[in-house]
Design an enzyme around this catalytic site. Structure first.
Site, PDB file in Angstrom:
ATOM      1  N   VAL A 176       6.524 -23.804 -46.933  1.00 41.01           N
ATOM      2  CA  VAL A 176       5.788 -22.588 -47.291  1.00 41.01           C
ATOM      3  C   VAL A 176       6.225 -22.095 -48.672  1.00 41.01           C
ATOM      4  CG1 VAL A 176       5.265 -20.218 -46.605  1.00 41.01           C
ATOM      5  CG2 VAL A 176       5.620 -21.976 -44.853  1.00 41.01           C
ATOM      6  N   GLU A 177       7.518 -22.135 -48.927  1.00 43.39           N
ATOM      7  CA  GLU A 177       8.059 -21.575 -50.166  1.00 43.39           C
ATOM      8  C   GLU A 177       7.709 -22.409 -51.395  1.00 43.39           C
ATOM      9  OE1 GLU A 177       9.471 -18.904 -51.031  1.00 43.39           O
ATOM     10  OE2 GLU A 177      10.141 -17.928 -49.205  1.00 43.39           O
TER      11      GLU A 177
END
Length: 586
Positions: A176-177
């Site tokens: 996600v990051e």
């Protein structure tokens, strides 16, 4: 510790030891049964790293054995590793042992199975999760790329999370990051696979300097992320969804949303809170990934397996070392060195540390053996620079890709003053700087020379008073675009003399080309939406802070509001601004 946690601690080397011990036990039991049969003694030749073959090909053609430390290592290893011929007569009894002692190494298993077994967050169904889930399902190629990038790092991350009893869903958070891109840098100045911003990184012990950025260091940033996440878990009473929301947007935003809902007698779970748009999608992305990992077949996806065993090993080096030399001594491609050690910005490790490297397990011992035989004073190459008229420490440091601090330390200089004909010893790269393709300099060079849109490339030298906004407006491009083309973020400070690459958008390429030598290209306002805004001064505001928020200059604020050079602002005071609402920062 669970059963899978115990099994995972047995690395490749330990598995081999177990197999060897089994072999010895079988020989001990069967040896008396062999009668007069003679076995060759069980001896092993001294370690002979593959340097004997491959390093010789990477040694410069003009390097002799007497002058090249690596060549000396190769020659001595080759001599020591050539055992005298031994004639061995195989008997029927010896041959019959082979099927019994050929024990295959154990299958390390698949990391996805281990992650599934460590899921601890509640299973939740929500339209926001479904939305993210459908995106991932439609973009299987994206997931394949991410899984491939995650391969070298995933086992280490899972191990560290398990030690701290943190749900293994968190192992998916770098997807996600950063999509597991170790050199990722966001418009919010966040860096590395865990996307630390500078201030948070410093708070959690991640050094950031010219040589090294700990936010990109896989080992250091993973442990810092775990400490931060554990602290947020405790702050939000074990609610991991709120902890993750705080990891993305900050504790203050989450606590503010909780207080607001409490005042309105509303629920305070994640999905009931009014949070920033990015954060509202952030946690659902992780939960969508969890659903995919839990049951990829359900979504007709095939997650490529990742071995549940260590990929790299931490190797101490004790001092600064040229990364090209690391590549030669470990027999690993230089780009792979950078991919496992993305925290190092330049051609060498940092003078002040950290003095360790992450190397693939199968190459770690080769590197240790070769490094032990390599002269410590040859880990860096040196040149003698004679100071000429006009030289400065800053100029010399830039010329040799080092820092003024290093030059002063090495040459025991107490000040920045230099005298003509003074000799300075400078550490330099052993190869051309362009061969260090993943150093910060070369990554930026590649980025700035990659054509963007249909614009014309312009090089702009930053002057005093320049802002991201006025440079972008002058060339009819977006502020975020301009920053991204230069490997920066809109909040990064511009320095006079700094060079920016701009893919300028003029109505006609011929017009833009004819104006390249002029740094005031006037572009029609077709893409701008100018608006007059009234802003109320808040506690802690200053002209500099307000100008930064709206991407305007302090001089413009003073002119628009007829303010003195150092005005005293009052809380509630109205400030008038004229801004392009399509280019203001959030």
């Amino acid at each position: 510790m669970t059963a899978w946690g115990l099994t995972s601690t047995i690395g490749i080397g330990q598995q081999k030891k177990v197999i060897m011990n089994r072999n010895i036990l079988i020989f001990a039991v069967l040896f008396p049964l062999l009668g007069c049969s003679t076995l060759a003694p069980l001896t092993s030749a001294p370690p002979t790293p593959a340097t004997v073959a491959s390093t010789a090909t990477t040694t410069p053609a003009d390097a002799s054995v007497s002058g090249d430390p690596i060549a000396k290592i190769i020659q001595s290893d080759a001599t020591a590793a050539t055992p005298a011929p031994t004639e061995v007569t195989a008997t029927a009894s010896e041959d019959s042992l082979s099927p019994n002692i050929d024990i295959a190494e154990e299958d390390p298993g698949n990391i996805w199975d281990r992650i599934r077994g460590g899921f601890a967050m509640p299973d939740i169904d929500n339209p926001r999760i479904d939305q993210q889930l459908q995106w991932y399902v439609r973009n299987e190629e994206y997931l394949d790329r991410v899984v491939e990038r995650a391969g070298p790092y995933m086992h280490f991350i899972v191990e560290e999370l398990a030690k701290e009893k943190i749900p293994l869903e968190i192992a998916l958070l770098p997807i996600v990051e950063s999509a597991f891109q170790p050199f990722a840098y966001s418009h919010g100045r966040a860096s590395g696979i865990w996307q630390f911003i500078p201030s948070t990184g410093k708070r959690y012990g991640l050094q950031q300097n010219w040589w090294y950025d700990g936010r990109r260091d896989i080992y250091a940033s993973t442990n810092a992320a775990i400490k931060l996440l554990a602290a947020l878990r405790d702050e939000f009473d074990g609610d991991w969804m709120l902890a993750l929301a705080a990891y993305n947007s900050g504790s203050h935003n989450v606590n503010k949303a909780i207080r607001l809902n409490k005042r309105k007698h509303k629920p305070t779970d994640f999905f009931s809170l009014k949070l920033p748009k990015e954060t509202r999608a952030y946690v659902p992305k992780l939960l969508a990934l969890k659903k995919i990992v839990a049951n990829p077949e359900k979504y007709k996806l095939d997650l490529n397996p990742i071995a549940d065993e260590p990929y790299f090993e931490r190797v101490e080096v004790d001092s600064q070392i040229d990364l090209a030399l690391v590549s030669r001594l470990s027999e690993i491609d230089l780009e792979k060195i950078y991919q496992l050690n993305p925290g190092f910005n330049r051609w060498a490790t940092a003078p002040e540390g950290p003095h360790f490297l992450l190397l693939p397990i199968e190459h770690a011992e080769t590197f240790r053996l070769n490094l032990a035989q390599y002269p410590a004073d040859k880990r860096l190459q040196w040149v003698r620079h004679q100071v000429t008229k006009g030289d400065s420490l800053k100029y010399i440091a830039a010329k040799y890709q080092t820092t003024t601090e290093v030059i002063k330390t090495v040459n025991k200089l107490s000040s920045n003053r230099l005298s003509r004909n003074q000799n300075l010893m400078i550490p330099v790269a052993s190869q051309s700087l362009s061969s260090y393709k993943l150093s910060a300099t070369e990554r930026l060079n590649e980025l700035q020379n990659t054509p963007q849109n249909d614009g014309v490339k312009v090089t702009h030298t930053v002057k005093s008073g320049d802002t991201w906004w006025n440079i972008a407006r002058r060339h009819n491009v977006g502020v975020k675009q301009l920053a991204r083309w230069n490997g920066l973020a809109p909040r990064d400070k511009l320095m006079p003399g700094q060079e920016l690459v701009i893919w300028s958008r003029a109505d006609h390429k011929e017009e833009a080309t004819s104006l390249l030598q002029i740094d005031n290209i006037m572009i029609p306002d077709q893409r701008r939406i100018m608006q007059r805004i009234g802003y109320r001064v808040r506690r802690g505001d200053s002209l500099a802070r307000i100008s930064h928020k709206f991407n305007v200059s302090v001089a413009q604020l003073r002119r628009w509001n007829r303010l003195s050079a150092n005005p005293r602002l009052r809380i509630g005071q109205k400030i008038t601004l004229f801004v392009d609402v399509t280019q203001t920062s959030s």
